[in-house]
Design an enzyme around this catalytic site. Structure first.
Site, PDB file in Angstrom:
ATOM      1  N   ARG A 123      15.317   6.804 -12.438  1.00 51.77           N
ATOM      2  CA  ARG A 123      15.332   5.723 -10.968  1.00 51.77           C
ATOM      3  C   ARG A 123      16.011   4.267 -10.809  1.00 51.77           C
ATOM      4  NH1 ARG A 123      10.102   7.995 -10.533  1.00 51.77           N
ATOM      5  NH2 ARG A 123       9.605   9.514  -8.908  1.00 51.77           N
ATOM      6  N   LYS A 145      28.497  -2.030  -5.621  1.00 51.40           N
ATOM      7  CA  LYS A 145      28.741  -0.737  -4.493  1.00 51.40           C
ATOM      8  C   LYS A 145      29.344   0.326  -5.689  1.00 51.40           C
ATOM      9  CE  LYS A 145      30.086  -2.630  -0.028  1.00 51.40           C
ATOM     10  NZ  LYS A 145      31.087  -2.325   0.421  1.00 51.40           N
ATOM     11  N   GLU A 187      44.894  -5.396  -3.401  1.00 50.78           N
ATOM     12  CA  GLU A 187      43.469  -6.065  -3.330  1.00 50.78           C
ATOM     13  C   GLU A 187      43.495  -7.324  -3.617  1.00 50.78           C
ATOM     14  OE1 GLU A 187      41.273  -4.010  -1.881  1.00 50.78           O
ATOM     15  OE2 GLU A 187      41.252  -2.222  -1.813  1.00 50.78           O
ATOM     16  N   LYS A 232      35.806 -12.305  -5.124  1.00 51.46           N
ATOM     17  CA  LYS A 232      34.455 -11.643  -4.213  1.00 51.46           C
ATOM     18  C   LYS A 232      33.209 -11.540  -4.636  1.00 51.46           C
ATOM     19  CE  LYS A 232      33.602  -7.003  -4.397  1.00 51.46           C
ATOM     20  NZ  LYS A 232      34.045  -5.447  -4.039  1.00 51.46           N
ATOM     21  N   GLU A 242      25.915  -6.676   2.861  1.00 51.55           N
ATOM     22  CA  GLU A 242      27.230  -6.840   3.863  1.00 51.55           C
ATOM     23  C   GLU A 242      26.728  -6.201   5.096  1.00 51.55           C
ATOM     24  OE1 GLU A 242      29.838  -3.401   3.101  1.00 51.55           O
ATOM     25  OE2 GLU A 242      30.782  -3.451   4.919  1.00 51.55           O
ATOM     26  N   ARG A 246      30.308 -10.536   4.438  1.00 47.41           N
ATOM     27  CA  ARG A 246      30.939  -9.825   2.720  1.00 47.41           C
ATOM     28  C   ARG A 246      31.776  -7.865   3.787  1.00 47.41           C
ATOM     29  NH1 ARG A 246      27.727  -6.217  -1.730  1.00 47.41           N
ATOM     30  NH2 ARG A 246      29.738  -4.979  -2.233  1.00 47.41           N
ATOM     31  N   ASN A 250      36.719  -6.052   4.174  1.00 43.69           N
ATOM     32  CA  ASN A 250      36.979  -4.828   4.849  1.00 43.69           C
ATOM     33  C   ASN A 250      38.710  -4.752   5.411  1.00 43.69           C
ATOM     34  OD1 ASN A 250      34.888  -3.137   4.107  1.00 43.69           O
ATOM     35  ND2 ASN A 250      33.699  -3.523   6.048  1.00 43.69           N
ATOM     36  N   HIS A 253      41.186  -2.693   5.742  1.00 43.19           N
ATOM     37  CA  HIS A 253      40.523  -0.971   5.738  1.00 43.19           C
ATOM     38  C   HIS A 253      39.946  -0.488   6.151  1.00 43.19           C
ATOM     39  CE1 HIS A 253      40.491  -3.135   1.867  1.00 43.19           C
ATOM     40  NE2 HIS A 253      40.051  -2.369   0.856  1.00 43.19           N
ATOM     41  N   HIS A 257      42.235   3.131   5.447  1.00 42.22           N
ATOM     42  CA  HIS A 257      41.311   4.167   4.911  1.00 42.22           C
ATOM     43  C   HIS A 257      41.476   5.165   5.704  1.00 42.22           C
ATOM     44  CE1 HIS A 257      37.056   2.343   3.234  1.00 42.22           C
ATOM     45  NE2 HIS A 257      38.485   2.565   1.933  1.00 42.22           N
ATOM     46  N   HIS A 269      45.348   4.594  -3.092  1.00 40.49           N
ATOM     47  CA  HIS A 269      43.995   3.519  -1.966  1.00 40.49           C
ATOM     48  C   HIS A 269      44.985   2.101  -1.560  1.00 40.49           C
ATOM     49  CE1 HIS A 269      40.625   1.002  -0.654  1.00 40.49           C
ATOM     50  NE2 HIS A 269      40.626   0.383  -1.465  1.00 40.49           N
TER      51      HIS A 269
HETATM   52  N1  NAD Z   1      32.561   0.504  -5.321  1.00 38.45           N
HETATM   53  C1  NAD Z   1      33.479  -0.722  -4.824  1.00 38.45           C
HETATM   54  O1  NAD Z   1      33.625  -1.989  -4.544  1.00 38.45           O
HETATM   55  C2  NAD Z   1      34.994  -0.115  -4.945  1.00 38.45           C
HETATM   56  C3  NAD Z   1      35.662  -1.472  -4.415  1.00 38.45           C
HETATM   57  C4  NAD Z   1      37.522  -0.705  -4.281  1.00 38.45           C
HETATM   58  C5  NAD Z   1      37.800   1.244  -5.030  1.00 38.45           C
HETATM   59  N2  NAD Z   1      36.193   1.287  -5.159  1.00 38.45           N
HETATM   60  C6  NAD Z   1      37.003   3.333  -5.525  1.00 38.45           C
HETATM   61  O2  NAD Z   1      37.933   2.783  -7.090  1.00 38.45           O
HETATM   62  C7  NAD Z   1      38.165   4.092  -6.429  1.00 38.45           C
HETATM   63  C8  NAD Z   1      39.759   4.131  -7.261  1.00 38.45           C
HETATM   64  O3  NAD Z   1      39.670   3.084  -8.158  1.00 38.45           O
HETATM   65  P1  NAD Z   1      41.279   2.832  -9.091  1.00 38.45           P
HETATM   66  O4  NAD Z   1      42.896   2.653  -8.464  1.00 38.45           O
HETATM   67  O5  NAD Z   1      40.957   2.313  -9.980  1.00 38.45           O
HETATM   68  O6  NAD Z   1      41.588   4.335  -9.539  1.00 38.45           O
HETATM   69  P2  NAD Z   1      41.122   5.731 -10.868  1.00 38.45           P
HETATM   70  O7  NAD Z   1      39.757   4.959 -11.427  1.00 38.45           O
HETATM   71  O8  NAD Z   1      41.386   7.114 -10.119  1.00 38.45           O
HETATM   72  O9  NAD Z   1      42.746   5.167 -12.180  1.00 38.45           O
HETATM   73  C9  NAD Z   1      44.152   5.275 -11.634  1.00 38.45           C
HETATM   74  C10 NAD Z   1      44.880   6.018 -12.983  1.00 38.45           C
HETATM   75  O10 NAD Z   1      44.095   5.622 -13.836  1.00 38.45           O
HETATM   76  C11 NAD Z   1      43.993   5.861 -14.968  1.00 38.45           C
HETATM   77  N3  NAD Z   1      43.838   5.038 -16.120  1.00 38.45           N
HETATM   78  C12 NAD Z   1      42.856   4.009 -15.666  1.00 38.45           C
HETATM   79  N4  NAD Z   1      43.018   2.404 -16.299  1.00 38.45           N
HETATM   80  C13 NAD Z   1      44.050   3.290 -17.262  1.00 38.45           C
HETATM   81  C14 NAD Z   1      44.204   2.484 -18.424  1.00 38.45           C
HETATM   82  N5  NAD Z   1      44.621   0.592 -18.635  1.00 38.45           N
HETATM   83  N6  NAD Z   1      45.735   2.699 -19.020  1.00 38.45           N
HETATM   84  C15 NAD Z   1      46.323   4.123 -18.118  1.00 38.45           C
HETATM   85  N7  NAD Z   1      45.541   4.644 -17.405  1.00 38.45           N
HETATM   86  C16 NAD Z   1      44.579   4.090 -16.970  1.00 38.45           C
HETATM   87  C17 NAD Z   1      42.970   6.605 -14.649  1.00 38.45           C
HETATM   88  O11 NAD Z   1      42.694   7.854 -15.841  1.00 38.45           O
HETATM   89  C18 NAD Z   1      43.400   7.615 -13.578  1.00 38.45           C
HETATM   90  O12 NAD Z   1      44.358   8.856 -14.037  1.00 38.45           O
HETATM   91  C19 NAD Z   1      38.318   4.544  -5.444  1.00 38.45           C
HETATM   92  O13 NAD Z   1      37.279   6.109  -5.748  1.00 38.45           O
HETATM   93  C20 NAD Z   1      37.829   3.568  -4.720  1.00 38.45           C
HETATM   94  O14 NAD Z   1      36.581   4.398  -3.729  1.00 38.45           O
HETATM   95  C21 NAD Z   1      35.477   0.950  -5.027  1.00 38.45           C
HETATM   96 ZN    ZN Z   2      39.783  -1.342  -1.097  1.00 40.09          ZN
END
Ligand code: NAD
Ligand code: ZN
Length: 367
Positions: A123, A145, A187, A232, A242, A246, A250, A253, A257, A269
């Site tokens: 939990r 999130k 971003e 942010k 949201e 907030r 978007n 997006h 998306h 993304h």
């Molecule tokens: N929670 C939120 O508010 C929020 C906001 C935006 C995006 N997201 C989510 O984030 C995800 C995308 O995240 P991302 O773009 O970080 O992608 P990711 O987590 O897939 O990382 C990208 C790649 O880089 C590699 N990597 C990470 N750090 C590294 C480093 N320092 N050196 C070398 N390689 C490295 C990872 O292994 C991966 O292959 C999506 O699923 C998206 O929905 C969430």
């Molecule tokens: Zn985004």
């Protein structure tokens, strides 16, 4: 980050080159007498497994709770309920109780899954975000999130669960593939567009000077990350669930998306967000909400950042279908967060969302 007085950070953020060494200390400080489990993906584990393990051990021998480090095979396709279940089961099998703090070391995928495990494990247990991609540093790790994707769409299952702390070490960006660095800048630019025109210019100058080349991370990067975190954090702290403000996060997006889904997630993304910001800014100009030239300014900086600016061949009907299916759609009509100009969003009177006719969207996508 110590935010300016007016900004309330939703959670403490430690941002400094070398902050990685402090991971264990931070986890012990925010969750005293907890067992620490750091979780990462295989890429990050290969690059940073040793520093992470060292940081968990701590310099101080008095520390009675050495952390454990486990690396899971995770990737975008694995931000799934199965990954959530695997990590959860492994924690249960190892006998971790409520007195456990999770440390998510990685990109947004690791952060979102590990955050969701923390939100639901017994939990809810505390967790610390250690973002290692630019996108995760300036966006995903801030705001609480968490969640996973389902075959029907991204982020459809999740929870709001704020991290107990966020630790950001910009030097780890030195190993990030350039394409991911560029995607993260989408971003950064978004934060400038929605809230701070000066910051947009600062980011544009940085992009021009550094060309976002891989290698040692310039000191200015820390300032860029700091301002994004502030923007942010300020928006999120004023609207944690949201319901209003907030929504401006978007920007880019709704269309972004849809492009991401239509590409079957082959595009990153941030790349889709760049295209989404250009299209939505054009839309804002078309319906008379944004000052002329807003879209062109965004397009030119995205181009300089090496982000895509010309639209891939995609079926407009399919894109609109994705936009209507988006969980941000209201009553089957699509709402957008649209800019007035760089640095200022429109729609403060209408809850920051503007309903736009599909015909106008088609017009923009066809152009
Ligand atoms: N929670 C939120 O508010 C929020 C906001 C935006 C995006 N997201 C989510 O984030 C995800 C995308 O995240 P991302 O773009 O970080 O992608 P990711 O987590 O897939 O990382 C990208 C790649 O880089 C590699 N990597 C990470 N750090 C590294 C480093 N320092 N050196 C070398 N390689 C490295 C990872 O292994 C991966 O292959 C999506 O699923 C998206 O929905 C969430
Ligand atoms: Zn985004």
């Amino acid at each position: 980050v110590s935010a300016p007085a007016a900004i309330k950070l939703p959670h403490p953020v430690l941002l400094a080159p070398g902050a990685f060494d402090q991971i264990g200390l931070v986890a012990r400080t925010v969750a005293p007498n907890h067992r620490i489990v750091a979780i990462s993906d295989l890429n990050v584990a290969k690059l940073y497994g040793r520093p992470i393990t060292n940081a968990l051990r701590g310099a101080d021998n008095e520390i009675a709770t050495p952390g454990e480090f486990v690396a899971f095979e995770l990737d975008e396709k694995r931000k799934t309920r199965e990954s959530w279940a695997n990590i959860t089961d492994r924690l249960i099998e190892t006998g971790y109780g409520r007195d456990t703090v999770l440390v998510a070391v990685g990109g947004g995928v690791v952060g979102d899954i590990v955050g969701f495990v923390a939100a639901t494990y017994m939990r809810g247990i505390p967790f610390v975000q250690v973002p290692t991609t630019l996108l995760a540093m300036v966006d995903a790790s801030i705001g609480g999130k968490t969640g996973v994707d389902t075959p029907k769409g991204k982020n459809l299952v999740g929870a709001f669960h704020a991290p107990a702390a966020v630790v950001i070490d910009p030097t780890v960006l030195g190993t990030l593939p350039q394409q991911h660095l560029r995607a993260g800048f989408a971003e950064v630019l978004k934060h400038g567009i929605i809230a701070d025109a000066t910051y947009f210019d600062v980011a544009a100058t940085f992009i021009g000077a550094s060309q976002l080349n891989p290698g040692p991370v310039p000191p200015e990067m820390t300032d860029i990350i700091r301002r994004s975190v502030e923007i942010k954090a300020e928006i999120v702290s004023r609207d944690e669930r949201e319901s209003g403000l907030r929504k401006i996060l978007n920007f880019g997006h709704t269309i972004g998306h849809a492009i991401e889904a239509a590409s079957e997630y082959h595009m990153l993304h941030g790349e889709c967000v760049a295209l989404g910001m250009i299209a939505e800014a054009r839309l804002a100009e078309r319906i008379g909400v944004a000052t002329n030239g807003t879209a062109r300014a965004i397009e030119s900086v995205c181009k300089a950042a090496g982000l895509p600016t010309s639209f891939p061949q995609m079926n407009t009907d399919l894109l609109l279908e994705f936009m209507h299916g988006d969980k941000k759609a209201r009553e089957g009509r699509v709402e957008y967060a649209l800019p007035k100009r760089i640095g200022e969003m429109a729609g403060s009177e209408s809850g920051w969302a503007i309903r736009v006719e599909d015909g106008d969207v088609r017009g923009v996508l066809a152009a």
